[in-house]
Design a protein around this motif. Structure first.
Motif, short mmCIF file in Angstrom:
data_model
loop_
_atom_site.label_atom_id
_atom_site.label_comp_id
_atom_site.label_asym_id
_atom_site.label_seq_id
_atom_site.Cartn_x
_atom_site.Cartn_y
_atom_site.Cartn_z
N TYR A 90 0.87 -1.18 0.00
CA TYR A 90 0.00 0.00 0.00
C TYR A 90 0.90 1.23 0.00
N ILE A 91 0.33 2.41 -0.23
CA ILE A 91 1.12 3.64 -0.21
C ILE A 91 1.63 3.87 1.20
N LYS A 92 2.94 3.95 1.36
CA LYS A 92 3.49 4.03 2.71
C LYS A 92 3.25 5.42 3.33
N GLU A 93 3.35 6.46 2.49
CA GLU A 93 2.97 7.76 3.01
C GLU A 93 1.45 7.82 3.05
N SER A 94 0.92 8.83 3.65
CA SER A 94 -0.52 8.89 3.86
C SER A 94 -1.31 8.85 2.56
N PHE A 95 -2.44 8.14 2.56
CA PHE A 95 -3.31 8.13 1.39
C PHE A 95 -4.65 8.85 1.64
N VAL A 96 -4.65 9.74 2.64
CA VAL A 96 -5.78 10.67 2.80
C VAL A 96 -5.21 12.08 2.93
N SER A 97 -6.05 13.05 2.60
CA SER A 97 -5.67 14.43 2.91
C SER A 97 -6.97 15.20 3.20
N VAL A 127 -16.05 5.61 7.33
CA VAL A 127 -15.39 6.76 7.96
C VAL A 127 -15.82 8.06 7.26
N ALA A 128 -16.00 8.01 5.94
CA ALA A 128 -16.45 9.21 5.21
C ALA A 128 -17.81 9.66 5.76
N ALA A 129 -18.71 8.69 5.96
CA ALA A 129 -20.05 9.01 6.45
C ALA A 129 -19.99 9.59 7.87
N GLU A 130 -19.15 8.97 8.72
CA GLU A 130 -19.04 9.46 10.10
C GLU A 130 -18.46 10.89 10.12
N ALA A 131 -17.44 11.10 9.28
CA ALA A 131 -16.79 12.42 9.25
C ALA A 131 -17.76 13.49 8.78
N ILE A 132 -18.53 13.18 7.75
CA ILE A 132 -19.50 14.16 7.24
C ILE A 132 -20.60 14.41 8.28
N GLY A 133 -21.00 13.34 8.97
CA GLY A 133 -21.99 13.48 10.04
C GLY A 133 -21.53 14.43 11.14
N GLU A 134 -20.23 14.40 11.39
CA GLU A 134 -19.68 15.27 12.44
C GLU A 134 -19.27 16.64 11.91
N LYS A 144 -8.07 16.13 7.26
CA LYS A 144 -7.19 14.96 7.14
C LYS A 144 -7.14 14.19 8.46
N GLU A 145 -7.03 14.95 9.54
CA GLU A 145 -6.94 14.32 10.86
C GLU A 145 -8.12 13.38 11.13
N ARG A 146 -9.32 13.85 10.76
CA ARG A 146 -10.51 13.04 10.99
C ARG A 146 -10.54 11.82 10.06
N LEU A 147 -10.16 12.06 8.79
CA LEU A 147 -10.22 10.98 7.80
C LEU A 147 -9.13 9.94 8.02
N MET A 148 -8.09 10.33 8.78
CA MET A 148 -7.00 9.40 9.09
C MET A 148 -7.49 8.14 9.80
N GLN A 149 -8.67 8.22 10.42
CA GLN A 149 -9.21 7.04 11.09
C GLN A 149 -9.29 5.86 10.12
N TYR A 150 -9.68 6.16 8.88
CA TYR A 150 -9.74 5.14 7.82
C TYR A 150 -8.37 4.52 7.61
#
Lengths: 60, 397
Positions: free
Chosen positions: B265-272, B306-313, B318-324
């Motif tokens: 997988y991409i070793k650096e982060s794959f969300v932003s 995680v996308a749904a939870e993040a939008i709900g909140e 990036k910090e929030r989406l990092m949960q994924y």
């Protein structure tokens, strides 16, 4: 010089796109597009191509 | 136009992400650049039973081409080891139909799909990704979204547009070539078949995946670094002509090729901020066999939730989406790390080593190796000093 795609050999899988360090290659639905201004002739796409459709050509 | 989520790419990862988001009440637009979902395939179409069930999929005759009860591993000289266990069961799918059903499931859950639609640019909103510029049938329009999800495959442009390093390096990028053939014979058609050997498929393998009715996917994958002097296609053509016992009466009915990322997988982060990558776009592929569907579908479920939870909140940072990303790294990601090490180990094997393995390993041993249980290797390799050296490096590395 720039990378050139031989459309007769190419089966437009897009594999070359993922290995281009300059983001110079784009996969359209049924063809590969090379941006000759971005291409630095590194030849990675030609090395990778499973069917030998990509090559570096003079005078393009 | 405005949606909660825009998913770019209607492959397995994109469709499953779209479905998961829509089920959780989000408005979802799924973009597909081609004129057909499911084609052209760049895949041998196999999925393990475990991966299939983990994705919550149901048995359906319309897209399950062949049930598989095991695997046969062939040494260069033609010795074979049969793997047959609960873990080696699976399906060979008809992806042209399968992916349409995945898209159908997303649509039934409420997602909208747009065909022949490419994302050609990202929109920004308060420094975050806030949508995409869509080009479809000669027209451009802006689509706003709270989160953009790049499921645009190994050639991902979404990741690059957002500044995520999605570049593949030749040694971890498999050059793949495949024929779907009719008339393949003399092989157990309830098993997948894999051949190893440095003249057959250097640092990779060659496969036959049966699809029923004498139709099979016959393909090869070798690292890009091995592909320069002799092409994946040439290796495959040679193998086919040298094995009339299987292919004398066979001819291709389809030609496929593609790049397979096998770095894990991409070793650096794959969300932003406002953006997530999923599937091959994030290089989520099993480094040993190069299969992606099982792990892609699993990641897509996490990504969508995680996308749904993040939008709900109301927090799509990036910090929030990092949960994924964290959930993925702690589960399948860990497994991929182990398997990547195992791949580097296997790449160093000579033909003589493969013959030795075929003599001493049982199907169950290989199954354990695949699961990352490798301690037993040491015991077995004591008699082969050269292999022991590799094994030590592998186990300690």
């Amino acid at each position: 010089m720039a990378a050139v795609c031989d459309r007769e050999r190419c089966i437009h899988c897009g594999g070359c796109v993922g290995v281009c360090p300059k983001d110079a290659i784009t996969l359209r639905e049924t063809r590969i597009e090379v941006d000759s201004k971005r291409c630095i002739n590194c030849g990675l796409c030609a090395k990778f191509c499973p069917v030998g459709a990509m090559r570096i050509e003079d005078g393009v | 136009m405005e949606y909660d989520v825009v998913v770019v790419g209607a492959g397995p990862a994109g469709c499953m992400t779209a479905k998961t988001c829509a089920e959780r009440g989000l408005s979802v637009l799924l973009l597909e650049k081609d004129a057909e979902i499911g084609a052209p395939k760049r895949c041998a179409e196999g999925i393990s039973m475990r991966g299939f069930e983990r994705a919550g999929l149901e048995y359906n005759r319309r897209y399950i081409a062949q049930e598989i009860d095991g695997a046969v591993l062939w040494s260069p000289s033609g010795k074979s080891v049969v793997m047959q266990s609960e873990e080696s069961r699976g399906y060979v799918l008809e992806r042209k139909v399968f992916e349409k059903y995945l898209a159908r499931d997303a649509i039934m859950a409420g997602a909208k799909v747009m065909m022949k639609a490419s994302a050609v640019g990202l929109l920004k909103r308060d420094g975050e990704v806030g949508g995409v510029v869509v080009e479809s049938m000669g027209e451009q329009e802006e689509v706003k979204a709270k989160i953009v999800i790049g499921a645009d495959g190994v050639e991902s442009k979404i990741g690059r547009m957002a500044g995520i390093k999605t570049l593949n390096v030749l040694k971890d990028y498999i050059s793949g070539f495949q024929y779907e053939m009719a008339g393949v014979s003399n092989l157990d058609m309830r098993k997948i078949h894999l051949w190893f050997g440095n003249n057959i498929a250097p640092k990779g393998y060659l496969w036959v995946f049966p699809k029923g009715d004498e139709i099979s996917n016959v393909g090869i994958g070798i690292p890009g670094t091995e592909n320069e002097k002799k092409r994946a296609r040439e290796y495959l053509d040679e193998f086919i002509s040298e094995h009339p016992e299987f292919f004398a009466n066979a001819s291709p009915i389809e030609v496929n090729s593609g790049g397979v990322p096998v770095s894990g997988y991409i070793k650096e982060s794959f969300v932003s901020d406002g953006l997530m990558l999923v599937g091959d776009a994030a290089q989520m592929v099993n480094p040993i066999h190069g299969g992606g569907m099982s792990t892609n579908l699993y990641a897509a479920q996490i990504c969508g939730r995680v996308a749904a939870e993040a939008i709900g909140e109301g927090d799509t940072s990036k910090e929030r989406l990092m949960q994924y990303e964290r959930e993925w790294r702690e589960t399948d990601g860990k497994r991929m790390e182990k398997l990547l090490k195992l791949r580097y180990f296997l790449e160093n094997l000579s033909d003589e080593d493969f013959e030795y393995f075929a003599d001493v390993l049982s199907g169950e041993d290989i199954n354990n190796m695949q699961k990352g249980k490798t301690k037993f290797l040491l015991k077995m390799l004591v008699k082969k000093p050269k292999l022991l050296l590799y094994a030590k490096r592998f186990l300690s590395g």
